[in-house]
Every structure is written in C-alpha cells, then in structure tokens.
Design an enzyme around this catalytic site. Sequence first.
Site, mmCIF file in Angstrom:
data_model
loop_
_atom_site.group_PDB
_atom_site.id
_atom_site.type_symbol
_atom_site.label_atom_id
_atom_site.label_comp_id
_atom_site.label_asym_id
_atom_site.label_seq_id
_atom_site.Cartn_x
_atom_site.Cartn_y
_atom_site.Cartn_z
ATOM 1 N N VAL A 66 0.865 -1.174 0.000
ATOM 2 C CA VAL A 66 0.000 0.000 0.000
ATOM 3 C C VAL A 66 0.900 1.222 0.000
ATOM 4 C CG1 VAL A 66 -1.964 -1.098 1.125
ATOM 5 C CG2 VAL A 66 -0.173 -0.030 2.527
ATOM 6 N N SER A 67 0.327 2.368 -0.344
ATOM 7 C CA SER A 67 1.145 3.572 -0.507
ATOM 8 C C SER A 67 1.458 4.286 0.800
ATOM 9 C CB SER A 67 0.442 4.548 -1.464
ATOM 10 O OG SER A 67 0.309 3.981 -2.749
ATOM 11 N N THR A 68 0.510 4.265 1.758
ATOM 12 C CA THR A 68 0.696 5.029 2.992
ATOM 13 C C THR A 68 0.295 4.217 4.216
ATOM 14 O OG1 THR A 68 -1.545 5.950 2.990
ATOM 15 C CG2 THR A 68 0.119 7.135 1.710
ATOM 16 N N GLN A 71 -3.324 3.346 4.931
ATOM 17 C CA GLN A 71 -3.976 2.265 4.184
ATOM 18 C C GLN A 71 -3.660 0.890 4.774
ATOM 19 O OE1 GLN A 71 -2.125 3.450 0.423
ATOM 20 N NE2 GLN A 71 -4.138 4.009 -0.363
#
Length: 206
Positions: A66-68, A71
């Site tokens: 996931v990006s962050t 998330q």
Amino acid sequence: MLVSIRVAAEELGVRPETLRRWESQGKIEAPERTPGGKRRYDLAKLRHLAPHKAPSERVTILYARVSTNGQRDDLVRQRALLETFSSANGWPYEVIEDVGSGLNYHKRGLKQLIAQICSGRVGRLVLSHKDRLLRFGSELVFSLCEHFGVEVVIINASENSTFEEDLASDVIEIVTVFSARLYGSRSHKNKQVMDRLREVAKEVSP
C-alpha cells in the site's frame, strides 16, 4: 499430448507471451492450430525447455503493498486475499509487505523480493494486482522472473482498469510523492497547489 498455450506456459513456468515470442524467434516450432485458430502445443516437443519450469521445492512469495500508513487496513485485506488464494492452491508461502509509493524503487520489501528472485529460491510470485508491485516498471521485475524461472500469478489480472482510471491513479501517486517533498519546505503556497492537484485527481477518479 496437445495442450493450450496457458497449460504449456504453466508447465514451463513462463508466461504465454513468452511462448509466442519464442515462436516468432524460431526458438520453438510453430504449434498446431485448431479450426478456430487457437494454438495447441505438443508438450513432448517442449521438454527440452523444462529447466525454465519453477521447481516445486522453491518458495512461493506473496507480495502486498500500500502507498501510505493510512492504508494499513487495505494491506491486511490484501494479505488475507493472497494467503487464502495460495492456501486454496496448496502452495506453501512466505509474505513480503511494503508501505510506500509505487514510484519508489527503494522500498525494503521490493529490494528483498528482487534479491530472493535473483538468488534462485523463488518459484512463484503472487500479486493481487499488477500495480501492487510498481506503478511503473513492473515489467522489469517480470522479466527477471522469466529469466530465473519464476511463475507470476496475478489474482485480479482480468480486472482491467480504464485509461482514465490508470491516469487518475498515477496522478494521485505522483502528487503524493511531491507533496511529501514540498511540505518539507514549509511553503504555504506549495501546500495549497499540491492539495488542489490532489483534489482534482480524486475528482476525475472513478
């Protein structure tokens, strides 16, 4: 025994497009064709390519990203999907997780994954979606997999996104990366610009 291109590719541990390329390069002879034009391969004639097949004793790697940190819930769901899918297929597995942009090539998990692929201990790589690996450049990793005889399984490969969806996702990803850099400059104007760009990208995203 004549089999479809999918079955032949699975038997050799490569992707269907690899068989098509080998055919065009003359590495393998042209397969037979059904009345409908479908390829049918004689496995007996492909046995000399067996070294490309991933040995069963090599490990299956499940890669989730996931990006962050916000998330994390999605990361849990992603991992659960990968584990359920692999367990249903009877594949013993190891999990590698990453939290970071799909534009970041220096993530710890990605480096670990590439190192393990190059070490020859990986027989299968399982992803939920193609872009979970990288936003751009995933084909380079897939080429490594092909070279080292690693089967790539993308669970939701058939869920093709539209051009607009891909563009919106890419813009949001790029804005996120540059936001982190520009916020550090403590420029209120920079923050306003990046916030507005993110809003616009989300507006056009389905």
